[in-house]
Design a protein around this motif. Sequence first.
Motif, short mmCIF file in Angstrom:
data_model
loop_
_atom_site.label_atom_id
_atom_site.label_comp_id
_atom_site.label_asym_id
_atom_site.label_seq_id
_atom_site.Cartn_x
_atom_site.Cartn_y
_atom_site.Cartn_z
N ALA A 9 0.48 5.56 -6.03
CA ALA A 9 -0.03 4.56 -5.94
C ALA A 9 -1.50 4.01 -6.76
N GLU A 13 -2.07 0.72 -9.11
CA GLU A 13 -2.66 -0.43 -8.29
C GLU A 13 -3.99 -0.54 -9.35
N ARG A 69 2.89 5.19 1.34
CA ARG A 69 2.55 4.80 0.02
C ARG A 69 2.62 3.26 0.09
N MET A 73 -0.65 1.53 -1.48
CA MET A 73 -0.77 0.48 -2.50
C MET A 73 -1.30 -0.91 -2.21
#
Length: 85
Positions: A9, A13, A69, A73
């Motif tokens: 992530a 992101e 996860r 995220m």
Amino acid sequence: MECRAHCGACCIEPSIQRPYFGMPNGKRAGEICTHLDLEHYQCKIWQTTDYPAVCQGFKAEPDICGTSREEAMETIRILEVTTRG
């Protein structure tokens, strides 16, 4: 907290404004870093001299990484949007 296996992530992101090895224009939020191994979702240059300082400064924490996860995220996506200058 250790990084979660098969997450990545923090390699997707957040945006990275400065150029770094392999990404001369930095990285947009939501863009997959060129160094992310998409099979294992791990950084291919972690602990090398090419590992960016901004990435070295990131530490996995329950408040950011959550319990999955997907949660990581979403949290990082929200932080990216709310902290843009």
